[in-house]
Write an enzyme that holds these catalytic residues in place. Structure first.
Site, PDB file in Angstrom:
ATOM      1  N   CYS A  14       4.440 -19.079  70.956  1.00  0.00           N
ATOM      2  CA  CYS A  14       4.124 -17.838  70.268  1.00  0.00           C
ATOM      3  C   CYS A  14       2.642 -17.829  69.875  1.00  0.00           C
ATOM      4  O   CYS A  14       2.026 -18.867  69.706  1.00  0.00           O
ATOM      5  CB  CYS A  14       4.943 -17.624  69.010  1.00  0.00           C
ATOM      6  N   ARG A  41       0.803 -18.649  75.543  1.00  0.00           N
ATOM      7  CA  ARG A  41       1.628 -19.398  74.590  1.00  0.00           C
ATOM      8  C   ARG A  41       3.046 -18.857  74.477  1.00  0.00           C
ATOM      9  O   ARG A  41       3.924 -19.507  73.930  1.00  0.00           O
ATOM     10  CB  ARG A  41       0.985 -19.352  73.199  1.00  0.00           C
ATOM     11  N   TRP A  66       7.702 -16.344  72.085  1.00  0.00           N
ATOM     12  CA  TRP A  66       8.514 -17.195  72.970  1.00  0.00           C
ATOM     13  C   TRP A  66       9.786 -17.450  72.174  1.00  0.00           C
ATOM     14  O   TRP A  66       9.759 -18.150  71.152  1.00  0.00           O
ATOM     15  CB  TRP A  66       7.765 -18.490  73.278  1.00  0.00           C
ATOM     16  N   ASN A 123       5.028 -18.262  63.647  1.00  0.00           N
ATOM     17  CA  ASN A 123       5.273 -19.260  64.702  1.00  0.00           C
ATOM     18  C   ASN A 123       5.996 -20.429  64.058  1.00  0.00           C
ATOM     19  O   ASN A 123       5.694 -20.782  62.922  1.00  0.00           O
ATOM     20  CB  ASN A 123       3.961 -19.808  65.267  1.00  0.00           C
ATOM     21  N   GLY A 124       6.892 -21.071  64.805  1.00  0.00           N
ATOM     22  CA  GLY A 124       7.589 -22.242  64.250  1.00  0.00           C
ATOM     23  C   GLY A 124       9.065 -21.946  64.070  1.00  0.00           C
ATOM     24  O   GLY A 124       9.573 -20.932  64.564  1.00  0.00           O
ATOM     25  N   GLU A 134       5.030 -35.929  88.614  1.00  0.00           N
ATOM     26  CA  GLU A 134       4.218 -34.772  88.234  1.00  0.00           C
ATOM     27  C   GLU A 134       4.268 -33.703  89.336  1.00  0.00           C
ATOM     28  O   GLU A 134       4.344 -32.511  89.046  1.00  0.00           O
ATOM     29  CB  GLU A 134       2.786 -35.252  87.944  1.00  0.00           C
ATOM     30  N   LYS A 172       5.605 -29.912  88.756  1.00  0.00           N
ATOM     31  CA  LYS A 172       4.819 -28.709  89.091  1.00  0.00           C
ATOM     32  C   LYS A 172       5.656 -27.752  89.937  1.00  0.00           C
ATOM     33  O   LYS A 172       5.690 -26.557  89.694  1.00  0.00           O
ATOM     34  CB  LYS A 172       3.550 -29.055  89.884  1.00  0.00           C
ATOM     35  N   GLU A 221       8.418 -26.131  87.822  1.00  0.00           N
ATOM     36  CA  GLU A 221       7.889 -25.216  86.809  1.00  0.00           C
ATOM     37  C   GLU A 221       7.514 -23.864  87.389  1.00  0.00           C
ATOM     38  O   GLU A 221       7.841 -22.832  86.817  1.00  0.00           O
ATOM     39  CB  GLU A 221       6.602 -25.799  86.180  1.00  0.00           C
ATOM     40  N   HIS A 263      19.776 -45.971  96.513  1.00  0.00           N
ATOM     41  CA  HIS A 263      20.767 -46.101  95.442  1.00  0.00           C
ATOM     42  C   HIS A 263      21.314 -44.749  95.001  1.00  0.00           C
ATOM     43  O   HIS A 263      21.825 -44.623  93.892  1.00  0.00           O
ATOM     44  CB  HIS A 263      20.158 -46.853  94.260  1.00  0.00           C
ATOM     45  N   LYS A 270       3.096 -22.678  77.008  1.00  0.00           N
ATOM     46  CA  LYS A 270       2.015 -23.641  77.180  1.00  0.00           C
ATOM     47  C   LYS A 270       2.027 -24.693  76.085  1.00  0.00           C
ATOM     48  O   LYS A 270       1.834 -25.866  76.335  1.00  0.00           O
ATOM     49  CB  LYS A 270       0.685 -22.880  77.166  1.00  0.00           C
TER      50      LYS A 270
HETATM   51  C1  G6P Z   1       4.684 -27.757  77.631  1.00  0.00           C
HETATM   52  C2  G6P Z   1       3.714 -27.335  78.721  1.00  0.00           C
HETATM   53  C3  G6P Z   1       3.413 -28.527  79.620  1.00  0.00           C
HETATM   54  C4  G6P Z   1       2.894 -29.683  78.800  1.00  0.00           C
HETATM   55  C5  G6P Z   1       3.840 -30.048  77.651  1.00  0.00           C
HETATM   56  C6  G6P Z   1       3.193 -31.026  76.678  1.00  0.00           C
HETATM   57  O1  G6P Z   1       5.903 -28.057  78.180  1.00  0.00           O
HETATM   58  O2  G6P Z   1       4.248 -26.274  79.476  1.00  0.00           O
HETATM   59  O3  G6P Z   1       2.434 -28.160  80.574  1.00  0.00           O
HETATM   60  O4  G6P Z   1       2.710 -30.797  79.624  1.00  0.00           O
HETATM   61  O5  G6P Z   1       4.173 -28.886  76.905  1.00  0.00           O
HETATM   62  O6  G6P Z   1       2.100 -30.385  76.074  1.00  0.00           O
HETATM   63  P1  G6P Z   1       0.843 -31.115  75.482  1.00  0.00           P
HETATM   64  O7  G6P Z   1      -0.030 -29.985  74.981  1.00  0.00           O
HETATM   65  O8  G6P Z   1       1.338 -31.981  74.368  1.00  0.00           O
HETATM   66  O9  G6P Z   1       0.205 -31.889  76.567  1.00  0.00           O
END
Ligand code: G6P
Length: 609
Positions: free
Chosen positions: A2, A27, A75, A99-100, A482, A486, A489, A505, A604
């Site tokens: 948010c 966000r 969000w 927010n929160g 990773e 990606k 996501e 396995h 984000k």
């Molecule tokens: C969210 C984002 C990711 C990020 C993760 C941790 O899930 O979408 O891209 O890796 O948070 O965020 P940070 O800001 O702690 O790296």
């Protein structure tokens, strides 16, 4: 999670708020809203489900006028994305954005319902605004009402509110969710991220945990959690570093992928001598702390966790220092013993991830020698609350899927590895080799990016698939993790990663022509082992997509697609091999027509648990 933006000015604020929301949209983006005190002294608001653009169209059709207002992009946590659940929430003459998460919202709701309040939304936020309204009836003073309200709240909040009975001011409070005041001339602002206000000011004051503040056009006043008036440092931000703009790129993600050579060059500047890393770059306090460290605990979430996993291979394999890595949401609720002389390392792009912050808070009570944050945001809570920090210097990252933040984290973690290894297993000659490898990195990344068209072509084989498997060994296993993250996501294809030796396995049972298998296969000590795993896939008719270098000797054939990367030293290979996997996901997402920069259901910066 948010975004909040607010303005008190001597000019119309709706344009400022809307631009702030656009900049914060990364966000949270399931709904957005704005409330403004209009010229006749009433609160008017507009809310829309969907992106800020939809709210912007609504405001064009039905403008809001006024010089004091707050806005929010959401969000969803409590209650579906809907107009009713979108912020600002109202109670009488008061409007509030938050927010929160308020953990005791159910209990507060019952209490307020008994007092006659009627709830319109399913949100936890609505309890806050009714509570303020309730206290305001007696106190007739907003600050007093806010003070009483936050004493009743359990959980996390960054909040801002306006009251048409006390126009010309915004009140705000933070606990567990960031807020920053933007200072203008004859106007002041509030936001959950300074990025939202970069079009109106470059001077910021970061609120600290428990702070409450009041802002008017001419001044701002901050109180700490004891309600003592405090002054907080003003930070001036370099306006040239504002990258909330896509430039000529179609998406922020692509721009951020392509920025990697330059941001890594920047993150190396001032940190590398000709043969040595420059410890001074970590601040004078670092050396005496690091020389006593004999083990490391890393904690992070998401992509940052993967960076920690790569670092484990470096810290144990090169520096010779035992290292554990754990996701923050597990670490914070687990029981364990802390070894003497352990450094507690957090990794976070935003520095505001709730689980990572909570893990740090816990760590401080457990007897770690010191805490070190690897972070991209200098003014973040994580940096402020850690003993030491290593900034990643990636610049603002807007695409929800992290790219340049990850590779710059790896650079910072390699730097940390050397800093630790100097007192353990890294010799002067090895340090010189690592420094030389790091110096070669920006150019090698540029060469890797030049493979973009080949990778784009490769993406065609993924667009109609539902599953994909990513394999790697050693430090390339977290790179494969990773890569899989990606892809899931941004393209919504189910992707899993495995250390290649685990293939037989279980996951081998899934391999068929419909399951692309990506292998991260540089010419390193584990190559021959990985080749055997690749053969296991070929023998079962699997479609292979291998990222390797010429010397590894892979030959393209039916079912075997190869991208040849530039040859590099083993130590930096995880950084280089990350980049083609980022490009692969990007091109698959484009083919699938998904929202690359703002993938569904994600945010984000995850500032709630
Ligand atoms: C969210 C984002 C990711 C990020 C993760 C941790 O899930 O979408 O891209 O890796 O948070 O965020 P940070 O800001 O702690 O790296």
């Amino acid at each position: 999670m948010c975004g909040i933006v607010g303005a008190v000015a001597q000019r119309e604020v709706s344009g400022i708020l809307l631009e702030g929301l656009r900049r914060l949209e990364y966000r949270g983006y399931d709904s957005a809203g704005m409330a403004i005190i209009d010229p006749s002294g009433d609160i008017q608001n507009r809310k829309r489900v969907g992106k800020v653009q939809i709210l912007s169209e609504e405001l064009l059709a039905s403008p809001l006028q006024g010089r004091v207002g707050i806005a929010h992009t959401r969000w969803a946590t409590h209650g579906q994305p809907s107009e009713i659940n979108a912020h600002p929430h109202l109670s009488g003459d008061i409007a509030l954005v938050h927010n929160g998460i308020i953990e005791n919202h159910a209990e507060l709701r019952l209490r307020l319902e008994k007092l006659g309040y009627v709830f319109l939304s399913q949100t936890d936020t609505e309890t806050i605004v009714h509570l303020i309204h309730h206290y305001y009836k007696d106190q007739k003073n907003m600050m007093a009402a806010l003070k009483l309200t936050i004493a009743d709240l359990h959980g996390a909040y960054g909040l801002a509110l306006i009251n048409s009975a006390e126009p010309e001011r915004i009140l705000c409070a933070r606990k567990g969710s960031p807020l920053v005041i933007g200072i203008g001339i004859g106007e002041n602002f509030i936001a959950s991220d300074q990025l939202a206000l970069r079009q109106v000011t470059d001077r910021f004051v970061y609120l600290e945990e428990g702070d409450i503040a009041e802002i008017t056009p001419d001044e701002y006043t901050i109180y700490n959690s004891e309600f003592e008036q405090v002054s907080r440092e003003i930070t001036q931000i370099d306006t040239a570093a504002d990258s909330a703009d896509k430039g000529n790129y179609r998406h922020f993600m692509l721009k951020e992928i392509y920025e990697q050579p330059s941001v890594i060059r920047r993150s190396l500047a001032g940190r590398l001598g000709s043969k040595k890393i420059l410890m001074e770059a970590m601040g004078s306090r670092a050396a005496p702390i690091l020389e006593k460290i004999s083990s490391v605990q890393i904690v992070a979430c998401g992509t940052s966790y993967h960076a920690g996993m790569v670092a484990k291979y470096w810290i144990e394999g090169l520096a010779g220092v035992p290292c554990r890595v754990e996701v923050a949401s597990e670490f914070r609720y687990r029981k364990f013993k802390v070894q003497d002389n352990t450094l507690f390392v957090t990794i976070s792009q935003s520095g505001e991830t709730a689980d990572t912050l909570a893990a740090l808070k816990l760590a401080k009570t457990l007897g770690y020698s010191a805490s070190l944050a690897v972070c991209n945001v200098a003014q973040s809570s994580l940096v402020r609350e850690s003993d030491l920090y290593l900034m990643t210097e990636a610049g603002p990252e807007i695409g929800v899927a992290s790219t340049k933040a990850f590779t710059t984290q790896l650079v910072a973690l390699l730097f940390l590895t050397v800093a630790l290894g100097r007192h353990h297993d890294i010799s002067e000659a090895q340090e010189e080799e690592i420094v030389s490898a790091l110096n070669s990195l920006p150019d090698l990344l540029t060469e890797t990016l030049a493979l973009n068209l080949d990778i784009k072509e490769m993406a065609n084989a993924f667009a109609d698939k539902h599953h994909a498997l990513f394999l790697g060994r050693g430090a390339q296993w977290p790179v494969a993790m990773e890569g899989a993250l990606k892809l899931k996501e941004i393209s919504y294809i189910h992707a899993e990663s495995y250390p290649a030796g685990e293939l037989k396995h279980g996951p081998l049972a899934l391999v068929d022509a419909d399951m692309p298998v990506v292998a991260v296969a540089p010419n390193d000590l584990l190559l021959e082992k990985l080749k055997s795993n690749i053969e296991e896939v070929q023998a079962r008719g699997g479609q292979l997509f291998v990222f390797s270098d010429k010397a590894a000797g892979f030959k393209a054939a039916k079912g075997m697609n190869i991208i040849e990367l530039p040859h590099s030293s083993d130590v930096i290979a995880p950084i280089i091999y990350t980049v083609p996997l980022q490009l692969l996901s990007y091109h698959v997402a484009i083919l699938k027509g998904t929202d690359v920069d703002q993938p569904r259901n994600l945010a984000k910066s995850v500032t709630v648990e």
